[in-house]
Design a protein around this motif. Sequence first.
Motif, PDB file in Angstrom:
ATOM      1  N   UNK A 156       0.827  -1.196   0.000  1.00  0.00           N
ATOM      2  CA  UNK A 156       0.000   0.000   0.000  1.00  0.00           C
ATOM      3  C   UNK A 156       0.868   1.255   0.000  1.00  0.00           C
ATOM      4  N   UNK A 157       2.055   1.177   0.605  1.00  0.00           N
ATOM      5  CA  UNK A 157       2.976   2.319   0.589  1.00  0.00           C
ATOM      6  C   UNK A 157       3.479   2.570  -0.828  1.00  0.00           C
ATOM      7  N   UNK A 158       3.859   1.507  -1.518  1.00  0.00           N
ATOM      8  CA  UNK A 158       4.324   1.645  -2.894  1.00  0.00           C
ATOM      9  C   UNK A 158       3.173   2.110  -3.790  1.00  0.00           C
ATOM     10  N   UNK A 159       1.965   1.640  -3.512  1.00  0.00           N
ATOM     11  CA  UNK A 159       0.819   2.078  -4.289  1.00  0.00           C
ATOM     12  C   UNK A 159       0.571   3.564  -4.160  1.00  0.00           C
ATOM     13  N   UNK A 160       0.674   4.085  -2.945  1.00  0.00           N
ATOM     14  CA  UNK A 160       0.506   5.529  -2.735  1.00  0.00           C
ATOM     15  C   UNK A 160       1.629   6.301  -3.414  1.00  0.00           C
ATOM     16  N   UNK A 161       2.857   5.751  -3.366  1.00  0.00           N
ATOM     17  CA  UNK A 161       3.989   6.390  -4.040  1.00  0.00           C
ATOM     18  C   UNK A 161       3.762   6.448  -5.546  1.00  0.00           C
ATOM     19  N   UNK A 162       3.247   5.359  -6.119  1.00  0.00           N
ATOM     20  CA  UNK A 162       2.977   5.336  -7.552  1.00  0.00           C
ATOM     21  C   UNK A 162       1.879   6.322  -7.927  1.00  0.00           C
ATOM     22  N   UNK A 163       0.869   6.429  -7.064  1.00  0.00           N
ATOM     23  CA  UNK A 163      -0.261   7.317  -7.351  1.00  0.00           C
ATOM     24  C   UNK A 163       0.113   8.789  -7.214  1.00  0.00           C
ATOM     25  N   UNK A 164       0.919   9.132  -6.202  1.00  0.00           N
ATOM     26  CA  UNK A 164       1.212  10.531  -5.902  1.00  0.00           C
ATOM     27  C   UNK A 164       2.528  11.042  -6.473  1.00  0.00           C
ATOM     28  N   UNK A 165       3.389  10.124  -6.925  1.00  0.00           N
ATOM     29  CA  UNK A 165       4.663  10.584  -7.484  1.00  0.00           C
ATOM     30  C   UNK A 165       4.893  10.072  -8.903  1.00  0.00           C
ATOM     31  N   UNK A 166       4.847   8.764  -9.096  1.00  0.00           N
ATOM     32  CA  UNK A 166       5.149   8.222 -10.423  1.00  0.00           C
ATOM     33  C   UNK A 166       4.173   8.742 -11.476  1.00  0.00           C
ATOM     34  N   UNK A 167       2.877   8.716 -11.164  1.00  0.00           N
ATOM     35  CA  UNK A 167       1.892   9.168 -12.137  1.00  0.00           C
ATOM     36  C   UNK A 167       2.025  10.663 -12.446  1.00  0.00           C
ATOM     37  N   UNK A 168       1.989  11.559 -11.455  1.00  0.00           N
ATOM     38  CA  UNK A 168       2.049  12.992 -11.797  1.00  0.00           C
ATOM     39  C   UNK A 168       3.440  13.488 -12.195  1.00  0.00           C
ATOM     40  N   UNK A 169       4.487  12.959 -11.579  1.00  0.00           N
ATOM     41  CA  UNK A 169       5.824  13.498 -11.796  1.00  0.00           C
ATOM     42  C   UNK A 169       6.588  12.825 -12.939  1.00  0.00           C
ATOM     43  N   UNK A 170       6.198  11.626 -13.306  1.00  0.00           N
ATOM     44  CA  UNK A 170       6.917  10.920 -14.378  1.00  0.00           C
ATOM     45  C   UNK A 170       6.009  10.699 -15.582  1.00  0.00           C
ATOM     46  N   UNK A 171       4.912   9.991 -15.377  1.00  0.00           N
ATOM     47  CA  UNK A 171       4.042   9.645 -16.504  1.00  0.00           C
ATOM     48  C   UNK A 171       3.427  10.894 -17.123  1.00  0.00           C
ATOM     49  N   UNK A 172       2.873  11.779 -16.299  1.00  0.00           N
ATOM     50  CA  UNK A 172       2.192  12.961 -16.840  1.00  0.00           C
ATOM     51  C   UNK A 172       3.163  13.984 -17.412  1.00  0.00           C
ATOM     52  N   UNK A 173       4.395  14.001 -16.935  1.00  0.00           N
ATOM     53  CA  UNK A 173       5.386  14.930 -17.478  1.00  0.00           C
ATOM     54  C   UNK A 173       5.963  14.441 -18.812  1.00  0.00           C
TER      55      UNK A 173
END
Length: 309
Positions: free
Chosen positions: A132-149
């Motif tokens: 769940x920690x990694x899931x929150x990291x993916x949702x709040x960092x990987x998606x907005x900071x990597x995928x969306x950029x």
Amino acid sequence: MTTGNVRITLADLRGNARRRRKEQRMKATFFAAAGVSVVIGGLILFVLTRGAIQFLRQIDFGQLKDSGWFPRRDRFDLTTLLVASVIMGLIAMVVAVPVGLGTAIYLSEYAKPRVRSVIKPIIEVLAGIPSVVVGYFALRFIQPEIVERLFDPRSNKSMLAGGLGIGILVIPIMASISEDALRAVPHPLREASYGVGARKSTTTAKIVLPAAVSGLVAAFVIAVSRAIGETMVATMAGGPDGSGPFSRNPLEGGLTLTAAMTNAAGGTDQAVKGASFNALFFLGLVLFLLTMVLNLIGDRFVQRVRMKY
């Protein structure tokens, strides 16, 4: 039978009766433990199979091929879930295999003992991070900071973000098991390679990796099974909540087998009866069989390429 003036009988060779009874009790205890494991596995398979049969009786087989997974509308497109599971699993392995294997090679062949004694425990601790920690990291960092950029996704969740998150979760497993397999290769093989003038990189690529291939394949199979069976990361960052259309675009959301089961059992699309409820057992059986097939294939391959020393 005699030895000098001492006569040894068959009873003497059998040993002390008390010790034999103790050994029998220990054998029975371990047999019971193994039996309990088999019984539990059989019960799980029985419950899943029974629920899956009930599900298939409640629907038409045509409902398993639709435009998406919408259990409340009695639309159960299995392809939607399988494709999303495969896509996220592939993305995860693209991340986990090179990073995990590279880490294992460094720790086994290049790292000094002091460095290894520090890094190895850290990797094993990372393997226990709650998903769940990694899931929150993916949702709040990987998606907005990597995928969306880097891309222009149409939603705030994507299979790419979910796959990257799962890959991060699987890296420690891949690294730890692979490193154990590499270190299990007998050291004389390395010394023989060095003796004919081979460099460390050549020895690693031509001697150590082929010798450890059975252990590396086992690590890969375990990592793939872990990636496909991951729930929280796929649910939180990978796609729609409970239901969604078919998609093969990694930049769009996708519903995996485990995410669909989680949402249907107690999440946004909670099921309590009927085909929607029995679909949980059907998906569980599909996931069980998929994992079993992967393990059987890996075991067969390991048996064929295993080297004996």
